[in-house]
Design a protein around this motif. Structure first.
Motif, PDB file in Angstrom:
ATOM      1  N   VAL A  63       0.718  -1.132  -0.113  1.00  0.00           N
ATOM      2  CA  VAL A  63      -0.030   0.014  -0.180  1.00  0.00           C
ATOM      3  C   VAL A  63       0.733   1.340   0.035  1.00  0.00           C
ATOM      4  CG1 VAL A  63      -2.246  -0.686   1.091  1.00  0.00           C
ATOM      5  CG2 VAL A  63      -0.331  -0.246   2.507  1.00  0.00           C
ATOM      6  N   ASN A  64       2.046   1.270   0.558  1.00  0.00           N
ATOM      7  CA  ASN A  64       3.100   2.361   0.560  1.00  0.00           C
ATOM      8  C   ASN A  64       4.477   1.978   0.893  1.00  0.00           C
ATOM      9  OD1 ASN A  64       3.181   2.548   3.373  1.00  0.00           O
ATOM     10  ND2 ASN A  64       1.179   3.296   3.232  1.00  0.00           N
ATOM     11  N   GLY A  65       5.338   2.623   0.628  1.00  0.00           N
ATOM     12  CA  GLY A  65       6.565   2.377   1.013  1.00  0.00           C
ATOM     13  C   GLY A  65       6.875   1.943   2.323  1.00  0.00           C
ATOM     14  N   THR A  66       6.230   2.677   3.387  1.00  0.00           N
ATOM     15  CA  THR A  66       6.534   2.741   4.796  1.00  0.00           C
ATOM     16  C   THR A  66       6.229   0.914   5.316  1.00  0.00           C
ATOM     17  OG1 THR A  66       6.008   4.723   5.064  1.00  0.00           O
ATOM     18  CG2 THR A  66       6.201   3.440   7.073  1.00  0.00           C
ATOM     19  N   ALA A  67       4.985   0.542   4.731  1.00  0.00           N
ATOM     20  CA  ALA A  67       4.397  -0.774   4.853  1.00  0.00           C
ATOM     21  C   ALA A  67       5.407  -1.801   4.191  1.00  0.00           C
ATOM     22  CB  ALA A  67       3.053  -0.984   4.359  1.00  0.00           C
TER      23      ALA A  67
ATOM     24  N   LEU B 268      20.305  10.993   8.693  1.00  0.00           N
ATOM     25  CA  LEU B 268      19.695  11.764   7.521  1.00  0.00           C
ATOM     26  C   LEU B 268      18.903  10.869   6.715  1.00  0.00           C
ATOM     27  CD1 LEU B 268      20.303  14.891   6.429  1.00  0.00           C
ATOM     28  CD2 LEU B 268      21.140  13.439   4.658  1.00  0.00           C
ATOM     29  N   SER B 269      17.643  11.023   7.364  1.00  0.00           N
ATOM     30  CA  SER B 269      16.473  10.362   6.435  1.00  0.00           C
ATOM     31  C   SER B 269      15.067  10.686   6.660  1.00  0.00           C
ATOM     32  CB  SER B 269      16.309   8.744   6.718  1.00  0.00           C
ATOM     33  OG  SER B 269      15.767   8.130   5.686  1.00  0.00           O
ATOM     34  N   PHE B 270      14.157  10.348   5.958  1.00  0.00           N
ATOM     35  CA  PHE B 270      12.754  10.818   6.101  1.00  0.00           C
ATOM     36  C   PHE B 270      12.354   9.433   7.412  1.00  0.00           C
ATOM     37  CE2 PHE B 270       8.223   9.570   4.985  1.00  0.00           C
ATOM     38  CZ  PHE B 270       7.832  10.720   5.426  1.00  0.00           C
ATOM     39  N   ILE B 271      11.512  10.066   8.061  1.00  0.00           N
ATOM     40  CA  ILE B 271      10.883   9.497   9.081  1.00  0.00           C
ATOM     41  C   ILE B 271      10.723   8.079   9.004  1.00  0.00           C
ATOM     42  CG2 ILE B 271       8.788  10.303   9.052  1.00  0.00           C
ATOM     43  CD1 ILE B 271      10.631   9.874  12.381  1.00  0.00           C
ATOM     44  N   ALA B 272      10.117   7.846   7.959  1.00  0.00           N
ATOM     45  CA  ALA B 272       9.406   6.250   7.468  1.00  0.00           C
ATOM     46  C   ALA B 272      10.407   5.129   7.881  1.00  0.00           C
ATOM     47  CB  ALA B 272       8.931   6.217   6.306  1.00  0.00           C
ATOM     48  N   THR B 273      11.973   5.401   7.693  1.00  0.00           N
ATOM     49  CA  THR B 273      12.836   4.645   7.892  1.00  0.00           C
ATOM     50  C   THR B 273      12.809   4.010   9.403  1.00  0.00           C
ATOM     51  OG1 THR B 273      14.057   5.619   6.228  1.00  0.00           O
ATOM     52  CG2 THR B 273      15.264   4.054   7.209  1.00  0.00           C
ATOM     53  N   CYS B 274      12.862   5.087  10.421  1.00  0.00           N
ATOM     54  CA  CYS B 274      12.973   4.759  11.769  1.00  0.00           C
ATOM     55  C   CYS B 274      11.599   4.444  12.158  1.00  0.00           C
ATOM     56  CB  CYS B 274      13.544   5.709  12.411  1.00  0.00           C
ATOM     57  SG  CYS B 274      15.240   6.112  12.348  1.00  0.00           S
TER      58      CYS B 274
ATOM     59  N   GLU C 193      17.677  -2.421   1.766  1.00  0.00           N
ATOM     60  CA  GLU C 193      17.914  -1.023   1.103  1.00  0.00           C
ATOM     61  C   GLU C 193      16.478  -0.131   1.298  1.00  0.00           C
ATOM     62  OE1 GLU C 193      19.693  -2.838  -2.412  1.00  0.00           O
ATOM     63  OE2 GLU C 193      19.824  -0.836  -2.649  1.00  0.00           O
ATOM     64  N   ASP C 194      16.251   0.872   2.054  1.00  0.00           N
ATOM     65  CA  ASP C 194      15.409   1.744   1.627  1.00  0.00           C
ATOM     66  C   ASP C 194      15.619   2.575   0.362  1.00  0.00           C
ATOM     67  OD1 ASP C 194      13.479   3.945   1.783  1.00  0.00           O
ATOM     68  OD2 ASP C 194      13.733   4.506   3.932  1.00  0.00           O
ATOM     69  N   ALA C 195      14.883   1.982  -0.645  1.00  0.00           N
ATOM     70  CA  ALA C 195      15.415   2.762  -2.156  1.00  0.00           C
ATOM     71  C   ALA C 195      14.018   3.379  -2.532  1.00  0.00           C
ATOM     72  CB  ALA C 195      15.577   1.416  -3.120  1.00  0.00           C
ATOM     73  N   ALA C 196      13.239   4.049  -1.372  1.00  0.00           N
ATOM     74  CA  ALA C 196      12.067   4.759  -1.463  1.00  0.00           C
ATOM     75  C   ALA C 196      12.143   5.715  -2.431  1.00  0.00           C
ATOM     76  CB  ALA C 196      11.462   5.249  -0.289  1.00  0.00           C
ATOM     77  N   GLU C 197      13.255   6.423  -2.486  1.00  0.00           N
ATOM     78  CA  GLU C 197      13.425   7.572  -3.522  1.00  0.00           C
ATOM     79  C   GLU C 197      14.327   7.413  -4.546  1.00  0.00           C
ATOM     80  OE1 GLU C 197      15.580  10.380  -0.423  1.00  0.00           O
ATOM     81  OE2 GLU C 197      13.773  10.598   0.731  1.00  0.00           O
ATOM     82  N   SER C 198      14.679   6.253  -4.864  1.00  0.00           N
ATOM     83  CA  SER C 198      15.751   5.703  -5.988  1.00  0.00           C
ATOM     84  C   SER C 198      15.314   4.737  -7.037  1.00  0.00           C
ATOM     85  CB  SER C 198      16.911   5.444  -5.233  1.00  0.00           C
ATOM     86  OG  SER C 198      16.895   4.040  -4.785  1.00  0.00           O
TER      87      SER C 198
ATOM     88  N   PRO D  32      20.291   1.319   4.742  1.00  0.00           N
ATOM     89  CA  PRO D  32      20.816   2.399   4.077  1.00  0.00           C
ATOM     90  C   PRO D  32      19.664   3.130   3.478  1.00  0.00           C
ATOM     91  CG  PRO D  32      21.496   0.599   2.656  1.00  0.00           C
ATOM     92  CD  PRO D  32      20.835  -0.049   3.785  1.00  0.00           C
ATOM     93  N   MET D  33      19.869   4.218   3.244  1.00  0.00           N
ATOM     94  CA  MET D  33      18.870   5.205   2.568  1.00  0.00           C
ATOM     95  C   MET D  33      19.292   5.992   1.340  1.00  0.00           C
ATOM     96  SD  MET D  33      16.574   7.801   1.671  1.00  0.00           S
ATOM     97  CE  MET D  33      16.951   9.126   2.880  1.00  0.00           C
ATOM     98  N   HIS D  34      19.010   5.739   0.207  1.00  0.00           N
ATOM     99  CA  HIS D  34      19.604   6.322  -0.984  1.00  0.00           C
ATOM    100  C   HIS D  34      19.063   7.836  -1.241  1.00  0.00           C
ATOM    101  CE1 HIS D  34      21.202   2.476  -1.684  1.00  0.00           C
ATOM    102  NE2 HIS D  34      20.032   1.830  -2.094  1.00  0.00           N
TER     103      HIS D  34
ATOM    104  N   PHE E 196       5.993   4.987  -4.152  1.00  0.00           N
ATOM    105  CA  PHE E 196       5.320   5.537  -5.263  1.00  0.00           C
ATOM    106  C   PHE E 196       4.386   6.621  -4.738  1.00  0.00           C
ATOM    107  CE2 PHE E 196       6.855   1.335  -6.475  1.00  0.00           C
ATOM    108  CZ  PHE E 196       7.610   1.559  -7.553  1.00  0.00           C
ATOM    109  N   ASN E 197       4.658   7.136  -3.373  1.00  0.00           N
ATOM    110  CA  ASN E 197       3.994   8.322  -2.932  1.00  0.00           C
ATOM    111  C   ASN E 197       4.012   9.557  -4.112  1.00  0.00           C
ATOM    112  OD1 ASN E 197       2.421   9.552  -1.017  1.00  0.00           O
ATOM    113  ND2 ASN E 197       4.276  10.644  -0.302  1.00  0.00           N
ATOM    114  N   GLY E 198       3.041  10.267  -3.813  1.00  0.00           N
ATOM    115  CA  GLY E 198       2.729  11.383  -4.816  1.00  0.00           C
ATOM    116  C   GLY E 198       3.914  12.263  -5.015  1.00  0.00           C
TER     117      GLY E 198
HETATM  118  C1  LIG Z   1       9.002   8.328   0.780  1.00  0.00           C
HETATM  119  C2  LIG Z   1       9.869   7.569   1.551  1.00  0.00           C
HETATM  120  C3  LIG Z   1       9.496   6.714   2.203  1.00  0.00           C
HETATM  121  C4  LIG Z   1       7.956   5.972   2.294  1.00  0.00           C
HETATM  122  O1  LIG Z   1       7.330   6.020   1.600  1.00  0.00           O
HETATM  123  P1  LIG Z   1       5.669   6.228   1.434  1.00  0.00           P
HETATM  124  O2  LIG Z   1       4.997   5.490   0.304  1.00  0.00           O
HETATM  125  O3  LIG Z   1       5.529   7.453   1.819  1.00  0.00           O
HETATM  126  O4  LIG Z   1       5.272   5.236   2.754  1.00  0.00           O
HETATM  127  C5  LIG Z   1      10.185   5.738   3.177  1.00  0.00           C
HETATM  128  N1  LIG Z   1      11.462   6.272   3.253  1.00  0.00           N
HETATM  129  C6  LIG Z   1      12.106   7.086   2.624  1.00  0.00           C
HETATM  130  C7  LIG Z   1      13.484   7.571   2.736  1.00  0.00           C
HETATM  131  C8  LIG Z   1      11.048   8.123   1.677  1.00  0.00           C
HETATM  132  O5  LIG Z   1      11.610   9.194   1.014  1.00  0.00           O
END
Ligand SMILES: *Cc1c(COP(=O)(O)O)cnc(C)c1O
Length: 384
Positions: free
Chosen positions: A74-78, A100-106, A188-193, A162-164, A214-216
């Motif tokens: 449903v989203n990257g965090t899940a 240094l990352s978006f809160i979702a990683t932690c 890998e937290d490849a959410a952004e990459s 790691p987060m890219h 694939f958030n907005g």
């Molecule tokens: C966007 C993002 C997420 C989570 O993505 P959602 O789809 O918004 O839940 C996780 N980690 C990082 C670093 C992000 O930038």
């Protein structure tokens, strides 16, 4: 400085051919089959967690990234939550990540009752430093059997995440080596990459598992969505099982064999995701052109633009520039936002947040310096 600021703002306005209107940081573009596929999903009546687009999307992610398996969420965090769960992270464990990352990683780490350990970033990638990770492990941890134990606390280091950052790959080959040596699963937290390569190979496919979002606001979007990629058949199967309420497949019976999650990507979103994937290469080349324009501009202005690291081909999700110090950064943020050109500082470091301030941390001076100086610039692609 104000002439420099003005040059930046007017270059951005020139690029977007937008003399007056508000310019956002990253707007999505829907110039492909988004409407067509979404309507097709509606006509099929399969709009929810079952439908052909979900499987289609997973297949397309595999062929695009080269991963063997993909599980849509449903989203990257899940997706991160599930990836860490199947990687074996349990209550009380420790997980290495970057401040240094978006809160979702932690947050994902915390959902499992585990705790982050903060290791500094590299200046060239803005992501987790393999060398500093090695140093932390050598000084503080011991491998026992097939687990890595943090000696002082007796707790297990159950994963390394790691987060890219902004789409720039961390030094993945070195990090893979360190994690293998210390028996730590790499997630890998490849959410952004999405679309970023390291020595020709997609980010997200170096670790045991990788997760895209694939958030907005990401490079491509399906409203909300994520995907886990892995080459491990057993983990892929388990992730799919857990994201679909852990239901045993059966023609009519409802039997569940463990605590599951309602994390499967709806077909409606998957339809949109398929259409966006078709556009990805065009979006990426357009974003790369913009990044090159920024690079030229900041060279002339004698400011440091964040370029893709050695060996990497970044997606340049969000372009960023480094000012000399926090004051100069703040002046520019004020100036540009006042001129209705959206710019943003980086996230507050995780180590500064109430929830994580007492977590184990190494020296994080690089992350601090970057957080003081960095500004994200408008990065939307132009596709007509
Ligand atoms: C966007 C993002 C997420 C989570 O993505 P959602 O789809 O918004 O839940 C996780 N980690 C990082 C670093 C992000 O930038």
């Amino acid at each position: 400085m104000s002439t420099t600021f003005d040059k930046i703002v007017s270059s951005i306005r020139d690029h977007y051919n937008e003399p007056e209107e508000f310019i956002p940081l990253h707007a999505p573009t829907f110039e492909g089959n988004e409407g067509k596929y979404v309507l097709e999903a509606i006509s099929s009546t399969f709009v929810s967690s079952v439908g052909k687009f979900v499987n289609e999307f997973e297949d397309r992610i595999c062929s695009y990234t080269g991963a063997k398996f993909a599980v849509a969420t449903v989203n990257g965090t899940a997706g991160l939550h599930m990836a860490l769960l199947v990687a074996g992270v349990k209550r009380g464990d420790l997980v290495i990540t970057q401040p240094l990352s978006f809160i979702a990683t932690c947050n994902a780490i915390s959902y499992l009752g585990a705790e982050p350990i903060f290791v500094d970033i590299d200046d060239d990638t803005l992501g987790l430093s393999p060398e500093k990770t090695r140093k932390f492990l050598e000084l503080n941890c011991k491998v026992k059997g097939h687990s890595c134990i943090h000696v002082a606390s007796g707790r297990k280091i159950a994963a390394c995440v790691p987060m890219h950052t902004f789409g720039h790959p961390v030094h993945l080959c070195d990090l893979v080596d360190v994690c293998e040596e210390f028996c730590i699963p790499l997630v890998e937290d490849a959410a952004e990459s999405i679309g970023s390569l390291y020595y020709g190979k997609h980010t997200g496919t170096f670790g045991l598992l990788g997760v895209f979002s694939f958030n907005g606001n990401k490079t491509i979007t399906c409203g909300g969505g994520g995907v886990i990629v892995t080459n491990d058949a057993k983990l892929a199967k388990l992730a799919k099982h857990l994201t679909t309420q852990a239901k045993i497949p059966h023609a009519w019976k409802f039997t569940h064999d463990q605590i599951g999650y309602n994390y499967r990507l709806p077909n409606l979103n998957a339809a949109m995701a398929c259409a966006q994937l078709e556009m990805l290469d065009r979006l990426l080349s357009n974003k790369r052109m913009l990044a090159m324009e920024y690079m030229d501009l900041f060279q002339k202005l004698n400011l440091q633009f964040v370029c893709e690291p050695q060996g990497a081909h970044s997606n340049y999700w969000l372009n960023s520039v480094l000012f000399k110090n926090r004051e100069e950064r703040d002046s520019f943020l004020m100036y540009s936002n006042d001129k209705r050109v959206m710019t943003r500082p980086v996230w507050d470091l995780m180590t500064e947040l109430a929830m994580f301030k007492d977590c184990i941390r190494m020296d994080i001076s690089s992350a601090k310096l970057i957080a003081d100086r960095l500004v994200n610039l408008p990065s939307s692609p132009i596709i007509k």
